[in-house]
Design a protein around this motif. Sequence first.
Motif, PDB file in Angstrom:
ATOM      1  N   ASP A  36     -37.357 -16.348  18.360  1.00  0.00           N
ATOM      2  CA  ASP A  36     -36.517 -17.059  17.392  1.00  0.00           C
ATOM      3  C   ASP A  36     -36.403 -18.544  17.737  1.00  0.00           C
ATOM      4  OD1 ASP A  36     -35.099 -16.958  14.989  1.00  0.00           O
ATOM      5  OD2 ASP A  36     -33.162 -16.842  16.004  1.00  0.00           O
ATOM      6  N   LEU A  37     -37.463 -19.111  18.318  1.00  0.00           N
ATOM      7  CA  LEU A  37     -37.474 -20.519  18.704  1.00  0.00           C
ATOM      8  C   LEU A  37     -38.229 -21.402  17.718  1.00  0.00           C
ATOM      9  CD1 LEU A  37     -38.271 -20.162  22.531  1.00  0.00           C
ATOM     10  CD2 LEU A  37     -36.078 -20.839  21.524  1.00  0.00           C
ATOM     11  N   ASP A  85     -43.603 -31.589  14.015  1.00  0.00           N
ATOM     12  CA  ASP A  85     -43.272 -32.537  15.083  1.00  0.00           C
ATOM     13  C   ASP A  85     -43.850 -32.084  16.410  1.00  0.00           C
ATOM     14  OD1 ASP A  85     -41.652 -34.217  13.420  1.00  0.00           O
ATOM     15  OD2 ASP A  85     -40.097 -32.685  13.517  1.00  0.00           O
ATOM     16  N   VAL A  86     -43.561 -30.830  16.768  1.00  0.00           N
ATOM     17  CA  VAL A  86     -43.970 -30.283  18.063  1.00  0.00           C
ATOM     18  C   VAL A  86     -44.730 -28.979  17.830  1.00  0.00           C
ATOM     19  CG1 VAL A  86     -43.171 -29.345  20.273  1.00  0.00           C
ATOM     20  CG2 VAL A  86     -42.053 -31.355  19.299  1.00  0.00           C
ATOM     21  N   VAL A  87     -45.836 -28.833  18.525  1.00  0.00           N
ATOM     22  CA  VAL A  87     -46.686 -27.648  18.412  1.00  0.00           C
ATOM     23  C   VAL A  87     -46.742 -26.964  19.773  1.00  0.00           C
ATOM     24  CG1 VAL A  87     -48.974 -26.778  17.832  1.00  0.00           C
ATOM     25  CG2 VAL A  87     -48.102 -28.846  16.715  1.00  0.00           C
ATOM     26  N   VAL A  88     -46.451 -25.684  19.809  1.00  0.00           N
ATOM     27  CA  VAL A  88     -46.516 -24.918  21.049  1.00  0.00           C
ATOM     28  C   VAL A  88     -47.736 -24.011  21.008  1.00  0.00           C
ATOM     29  CG1 VAL A  88     -45.340 -23.238  22.529  1.00  0.00           C
ATOM     30  CG2 VAL A  88     -44.017 -24.986  21.335  1.00  0.00           C
ATOM     31  N   ASN A  89     -48.504 -24.054  22.084  1.00  0.00           N
ATOM     32  CA  ASN A  89     -49.721 -23.252  22.213  1.00  0.00           C
ATOM     33  C   ASN A  89     -49.407 -22.021  23.047  1.00  0.00           C
ATOM     34  OD1 ASN A  89     -52.201 -22.147  22.805  1.00  0.00           O
ATOM     35  ND2 ASN A  89     -53.096 -24.007  23.649  1.00  0.00           N
ATOM     36  N   VAL A  90     -49.441 -20.853  22.428  1.00  0.00           N
ATOM     37  CA  VAL A  90     -49.262 -19.577  23.129  1.00  0.00           C
ATOM     38  C   VAL A  90     -50.587 -18.834  23.086  1.00  0.00           C
ATOM     39  CG1 VAL A  90     -48.085 -17.349  23.111  1.00  0.00           C
ATOM     40  CG2 VAL A  90     -46.811 -19.430  22.561  1.00  0.00           C
ATOM     41  N   ALA A 103     -38.168 -22.016  25.775  1.00  0.00           N
ATOM     42  CA  ALA A 103     -37.003 -22.797  25.388  1.00  0.00           C
ATOM     43  C   ALA A 103     -36.893 -24.066  26.236  1.00  0.00           C
ATOM     44  CB  ALA A 103     -35.735 -21.954  25.508  1.00  0.00           C
ATOM     45  N   LYS A 104     -37.230 -23.958  27.523  1.00  0.00           N
ATOM     46  CA  LYS A 104     -37.200 -25.126  28.402  1.00  0.00           C
ATOM     47  C   LYS A 104     -38.236 -26.170  27.975  1.00  0.00           C
ATOM     48  CE  LYS A 104     -35.581 -22.724  32.568  1.00  0.00           C
ATOM     49  NZ  LYS A 104     -35.981 -22.267  33.934  1.00  0.00           N
ATOM     50  N   LEU A 105     -39.391 -25.703  27.534  1.00  0.00           N
ATOM     51  CA  LEU A 105     -40.415 -26.648  27.045  1.00  0.00           C
ATOM     52  C   LEU A 105     -39.906 -27.417  25.833  1.00  0.00           C
ATOM     53  CD1 LEU A 105     -43.866 -24.795  27.167  1.00  0.00           C
ATOM     54  CD2 LEU A 105     -43.001 -26.562  28.704  1.00  0.00           C
ATOM     55  N   LEU A 106     -39.285 -26.722  24.897  1.00  0.00           N
ATOM     56  CA  LEU A 106     -38.789 -27.387  23.697  1.00  0.00           C
ATOM     57  C   LEU A 106     -37.638 -28.333  24.019  1.00  0.00           C
ATOM     58  CD1 LEU A 106     -38.938 -24.388  21.195  1.00  0.00           C
ATOM     59  CD2 LEU A 106     -40.526 -26.299  21.405  1.00  0.00           C
ATOM     60  N   ARG A 110     -36.272 -32.390  22.926  1.00  0.00           N
ATOM     61  CA  ARG A 110     -34.943 -32.692  22.387  1.00  0.00           C
ATOM     62  C   ARG A 110     -34.233 -33.740  23.238  1.00  0.00           C
ATOM     63  NH1 ARG A 110     -34.838 -26.808  21.582  1.00  0.00           N
ATOM     64  NH2 ARG A 110     -35.200 -26.396  19.379  1.00  0.00           N
ATOM     65  N   GLU A 111     -34.528 -33.748  24.539  1.00  0.00           N
ATOM     66  CA  GLU A 111     -33.881 -34.691  25.453  1.00  0.00           C
ATOM     67  C   GLU A 111     -34.662 -36.003  25.593  1.00  0.00           C
ATOM     68  OE1 GLU A 111     -33.492 -32.439  29.044  1.00  0.00           O
ATOM     69  OE2 GLU A 111     -31.603 -31.497  28.398  1.00  0.00           O
ATOM     70  N   ASP A 112     -35.848 -36.064  25.033  1.00  0.00           N
ATOM     71  CA  ASP A 112     -36.718 -37.226  25.185  1.00  0.00           C
ATOM     72  C   ASP A 112     -36.442 -38.243  24.081  1.00  0.00           C
ATOM     73  OD1 ASP A 112     -38.809 -38.884  26.050  1.00  0.00           O
ATOM     74  OD2 ASP A 112     -40.268 -37.832  24.800  1.00  0.00           O
ATOM     75  N   GLU A 113     -35.307 -38.953  24.197  1.00  0.00           N
ATOM     76  CA  GLU A 113     -34.866 -39.844  23.130  1.00  0.00           C
ATOM     77  C   GLU A 113     -35.814 -41.028  22.916  1.00  0.00           C
ATOM     78  OE1 GLU A 113     -30.883 -40.950  23.994  1.00  0.00           O
ATOM     79  OE2 GLU A 113     -30.081 -38.921  23.751  1.00  0.00           O
ATOM     80  N   THR A 114     -36.472 -41.473  23.981  1.00  0.00           N
ATOM     81  CA  THR A 114     -37.388 -42.613  23.854  1.00  0.00           C
ATOM     82  C   THR A 114     -38.818 -42.182  23.534  1.00  0.00           C
ATOM     83  OG1 THR A 114     -37.752 -42.591  26.252  1.00  0.00           O
ATOM     84  CG2 THR A 114     -36.013 -44.019  25.409  1.00  0.00           C
TER      85      THR A 114
END
Length: 238
Positions: A36-37, A85-90, A103-106, A110-114
Amino acid sequence: MIPARYEASRFPGKLLQDLNGKTVIRRTYEAAKETDLFDEVYVVTDSDKIEEEVTGFGGKTIRSKKEHDCGSDRLAEAVENLDVDVVVNVQGDEPFIDRDSLAKLLLVFREDETKVVDLASLKVALAQSDEITNPNNVKVITDKDNFAMYFSRFPIPYPRDNEAPMTYFKHIGIYAFRKQALLDFHNLPMLPLEATEKIEAIRFLEYGKKIKMVETSMQTIGIDTPEDLEKARQLMDS
């Protein structure tokens, strides 16, 4: 995005093998959905058989039209015209997905404001000397902020005097990309370091991309051989 080839070199057709009542690719797809991510989950494939299997159980596919050297190239083709915006490769052969690690990868983005991070990936500590020296385990070293400095099949750093305390980390090939970083990878030619080590992550470093590494305790179970499939069946039974 789940890149899925039928003609795997070591175990052709492995994604359509039975894993306790469902195919390997179905197990992986459903595991990704159940986290559900993600807004969407797609299997990206050049195979009629895999496409038929995925659409048959109600999954979504994107047809890959070209031959590709690696999964990142296949994903770049798939996302080129998507508004993401963001693509995750599984990987399609890793049905035991760890939600917390993804979840940590995503969270990195979210924390990368710059927006200095181009992609994020996972690392896990290695404890046994034979794991550290095994060339099939790609090692990674990072700076003090956990940005990747280099990847190698060789043990890095080299333990010159065996006295300095050092934890060695294995790179787990699960990535989260900014879309542009993925497109850049596809359009940039391979350089000597990547060609020598046969590690696609090195291409990003050679072109100055920033890779944020996230430590995890996750132990992946990739299905590369019939023996791996049997281990996966036993794990699922237990």
